[in-house]
Design a protein around this motif. Structure first.
Motif, short mmCIF file in Angstrom:
data_model
loop_
_atom_site.label_atom_id
_atom_site.label_comp_id
_atom_site.label_asym_id
_atom_site.label_seq_id
_atom_site.Cartn_x
_atom_site.Cartn_y
_atom_site.Cartn_z
N PRO A 226 41.72 46.59 41.77
CA PRO A 226 42.61 46.66 40.60
C PRO A 226 43.75 45.65 40.74
O PRO A 226 44.23 45.38 41.85
CB PRO A 226 43.13 48.10 40.64
CG PRO A 226 42.17 48.85 41.49
CD PRO A 226 41.65 47.86 42.50
N LEU A 227 44.19 45.12 39.63
CA LEU A 227 45.32 44.20 39.64
C LEU A 227 46.62 44.98 39.81
O LEU A 227 46.78 46.08 39.26
CB LEU A 227 45.39 43.39 38.34
CG LEU A 227 44.70 42.02 38.36
CD1 LEU A 227 43.21 42.18 38.61
CD2 LEU A 227 44.95 41.29 37.06
N GLY A 228 47.53 44.41 40.54
CA GLY A 228 48.86 44.99 40.69
C GLY A 228 49.79 44.50 39.59
O GLY A 228 49.47 43.56 38.86
N PRO A 229 50.99 45.12 39.48
CA PRO A 229 51.93 44.74 38.41
C PRO A 229 52.30 43.27 38.41
O PRO A 229 52.52 42.68 37.36
CB PRO A 229 53.15 45.62 38.70
CG PRO A 229 52.61 46.78 39.48
CD PRO A 229 51.49 46.23 40.30
N GLY A 230 52.35 42.63 39.57
CA GLY A 230 52.74 41.23 39.62
C GLY A 230 51.61 40.26 39.35
O GLY A 230 51.82 39.04 39.41
N GLU A 231 50.42 40.78 39.04
CA GLU A 231 49.25 39.92 38.88
C GLU A 231 48.76 39.84 37.44
O GLU A 231 47.73 39.22 37.18
CB GLU A 231 48.13 40.39 39.80
CG GLU A 231 48.48 40.29 41.27
CD GLU A 231 47.44 40.93 42.17
OE1 GLU A 231 47.19 40.39 43.26
OE2 GLU A 231 46.90 42.00 41.78
N GLN A 232 49.46 40.46 36.51
CA GLN A 232 49.01 40.45 35.13
C GLN A 232 49.07 39.06 34.51
O GLN A 232 48.29 38.74 33.61
CB GLN A 232 49.83 41.44 34.30
CG GLN A 232 49.58 42.90 34.65
CD GLN A 232 48.15 43.30 34.43
OE1 GLN A 232 47.51 42.86 33.49
NE2 GLN A 232 47.62 44.15 35.30
N GLN A 233 49.99 38.20 35.00
CA GLN A 233 50.03 36.83 34.48
C GLN A 233 48.73 36.10 34.80
O GLN A 233 48.23 35.32 33.99
CB GLN A 233 51.21 36.07 35.08
CG GLN A 233 51.35 34.64 34.57
CD GLN A 233 51.79 34.57 33.11
OE1 GLN A 233 52.81 35.14 32.74
NE2 GLN A 233 51.01 33.88 32.27
N LEU A 234 48.15 36.41 35.97
CA LEU A 234 46.87 35.80 36.34
C LEU A 234 45.78 36.22 35.36
O LEU A 234 44.96 35.40 34.93
CB LEU A 234 46.48 36.21 37.76
CG LEU A 234 47.46 35.86 38.89
CD1 LEU A 234 46.96 36.43 40.22
CD2 LEU A 234 47.63 34.34 38.99
N ALA A 235 45.78 37.51 35.01
CA ALA A 235 44.77 38.01 34.07
C ALA A 235 44.98 37.40 32.69
O ALA A 235 44.01 37.04 32.00
CB ALA A 235 44.85 39.54 33.99
N TRP A 236 46.23 37.28 32.27
CA TRP A 236 46.51 36.66 30.96
C TRP A 236 46.04 35.21 30.94
O TRP A 236 45.40 34.77 29.99
CB TRP A 236 48.00 36.73 30.65
CG TRP A 236 48.37 35.97 29.41
CD1 TRP A 236 48.80 34.68 29.33
CD2 TRP A 236 48.29 36.44 28.06
NE1 TRP A 236 49.01 34.32 28.02
CE2 TRP A 236 48.70 35.38 27.22
CE3 TRP A 236 47.92 37.66 27.48
CZ2 TRP A 236 48.76 35.50 25.84
CZ3 TRP A 236 47.98 37.77 26.10
CH2 TRP A 236 48.38 36.71 25.30
N ASP A 237 46.33 34.47 31.99
CA ASP A 237 45.95 33.07 32.03
C ASP A 237 44.43 32.90 31.97
O ASP A 237 43.92 32.05 31.23
CB ASP A 237 46.49 32.41 33.31
CG ASP A 237 48.01 32.30 33.30
OD1 ASP A 237 48.61 32.43 32.22
OD2 ASP A 237 48.59 32.10 34.39
N LEU A 238 43.70 33.72 32.73
CA LEU A 238 42.24 33.61 32.74
C LEU A 238 41.66 34.02 31.39
O LEU A 238 40.80 33.34 30.83
CB LEU A 238 41.65 34.47 33.85
CG LEU A 238 40.12 34.50 33.97
CD1 LEU A 238 39.56 33.09 34.16
CD2 LEU A 238 39.69 35.42 35.12
N GLY A 239 42.14 35.14 30.85
CA GLY A 239 41.62 35.62 29.57
C GLY A 239 41.99 34.71 28.41
O GLY A 239 41.15 34.44 27.54
N SER A 240 43.21 34.20 28.41
CA SER A 240 43.64 33.36 27.29
C SER A 240 42.90 32.03 27.26
O SER A 240 42.60 31.49 26.20
CB SER A 240 45.15 33.12 27.35
OG SER A 240 45.50 32.40 28.52
#
Length: 390
Positions: free
Chosen positions: A7-21
């Motif tokens: 699972p992604l941690g709170p500080g890793e959501q930018q990584l998910a946004w960058d990959l998804g976007s």
């Protein structure tokens, strides 16, 4: 190469946004503040390479969908993305297999998703069972519908929202696969207008949620996400209201299921698909899924099944399906008379295909005319329908 799935941690959501976007083409937009951590009912799983780079991800949404008059715990899968350089190397399979395991662990018994391409998901046991369709209708056609003189329309107020929600729930409960809009992951969309229909007793008997697009020339349009009437008078009057926009919005785009009562007032030739988004279903835990949904109250019988499922091996094997008094259960054992693949189980559970159709597709084998009839009757009913995109 060894990859870590977690699972992604709170500080890793930018990584998910960058990959998804980047995957889905909105990389020029900044990440919203709400993406700083997963919201209630939403879990993001990531695949990390040895250097700690996020190379694939998927989101598990905790939601429910109505089957046979009961809400079935569901994993809504969204945001599946893989780094461009690593596609086709099994990373999607890696994250989705883990997602199914974790979803089962938290109590989900089926999984649904909107597919951009069905192949990778079919390889993991999902099958297309329906589509969310918006239809384009000339507003002048709706202007020919006459409203019911005893039905009053007015803008909805905040006090009306419980009644509006109750109307949706009543219709969803009697349908197949409609979303439980009270689920933790459900976020209601904003609309320019919500119009309620009130009968001569003062009871709200229908509503429409709509958005007015820009322009008032040939490009003007009205988009209707929900139009639900509990009475024919409410449905007719709400449609007539849409027709009143003909002079400034020549086109109405409306979301409809295959058997929506609106079709009783609208010629199919006057409506053409504006957009079609297929969606897929997979059974995550067969015994729990059978126990969770409702079944025909007056149907009783038994069928011996054998489930083939290498991706979800925990429910692979032989069972006896027992149906009685509106409930169902899978008991371990039996002769394995009817063999079902994961895609066959998904399509049958959703009522999207008959045993005869599944046999012709290679998703079902064995059985007799009697077992076919019991299985067909067990999930016969409204066509699988979703009115909410996720």
């Amino acid at each position: 190469m060894t990859y870590e799935v977690r699972p992604l941690g709170p500080g890793e959501q930018q990584l998910a946004w960058d990959l998804g976007s980047l995957t889905f083409g909105y990389h020029e937009r900044p990440m919203p503040e709400g993406w700083l951590s997963d919201s209630p009912g939403r879990r993001t799983l990531g695949v990390f390479d040895p250097a700690g780079r996020l190379v694939a991800k998927a989101v598990d949404r905790e939601q429910g969908q109505w089957f046979g008059g009961r809400i079935v715990p569901t994993s809504g899968v969204a945001g599946v993305a893989t780094a461009a350089e690593l596609r086709g190397r099994g990373l999607g399979r890696l994250v989705l297999t883990r997602l199914l395991q974790d979803a089962r662990g938290r109590g989900a018994v089926i999984s649904t998703l909107f597919d951009t391409t069905p192949g990778p998901y079919r390889a993991l046991g999902w099958e297309e069972v329906g589509a969310l369709v918006y239809y384009r209708v000339p507003t002048r056609v709706l202007a020919e519908i006459r409203p019911d003189p005893a039905t009053v329309l007015r803008p909805a107020t905040e006090a009306d929202l419980p009644a509006v929600d109750a109307i949706y729930r009543e219709v969803a409960r009697t349908g197949t696969a409609m979303m439980d809009r009270a689920g933790p992951a459900f976020v209601a969309a904003d609309h320019d207008g919500c119009t309620v229909a009130v009968d001569d007793t003062g009871t709200i008997v229908g509503y429409a949620r709509w958005n007015r697009g820009p322009g008032y020339d040939a490009s003007g349009r009205l988009t209707v996400d929900d139009l639900i009437g509990l009475t024919p008078e409410a449905t007719r009057t709400l449609l007539a209201m849409l027709g009143g926009w003909a002079s400034v919005a020549p086109t109405v785009v409306i979301r409809l299921g295959a058997a929506d009562p609106v079709w009783s007032l609208l010629a199919r030739g006057d409506a053409s698909p504006e957009s079609t988004q297929p969606w897929m279903l997979r059974v995550v835990d067969a015994p729990a899924a059978v126990a969770a949904r409702g079944w025909p109250r007056h149907l009783a019988g038994e069928v011996d099944l054998e489930l083939i499922d290498e991706v979800c091996p925990w429910h692979q094997g032989r069972y006896r399906l027992v149906l009685a008094s509106g409930t169902g259960r899978l008991e371990p054992g039996g002769a394995g008379t009817v063999r079902l693949t994961p895609r066959g189980l998904a399509a049958w559970y959703a009522g999207a295909a008959t045993p005869q159709q599944l046999r012709r597709s290679g998703f079902l084998s064995g059985g007799t005319a009697d077992t076919d009839e019991l299985l067909r009757t067990a999930t016969a009913g409204p066509a699988p329908t979703l009115h909410d995109y996720f």
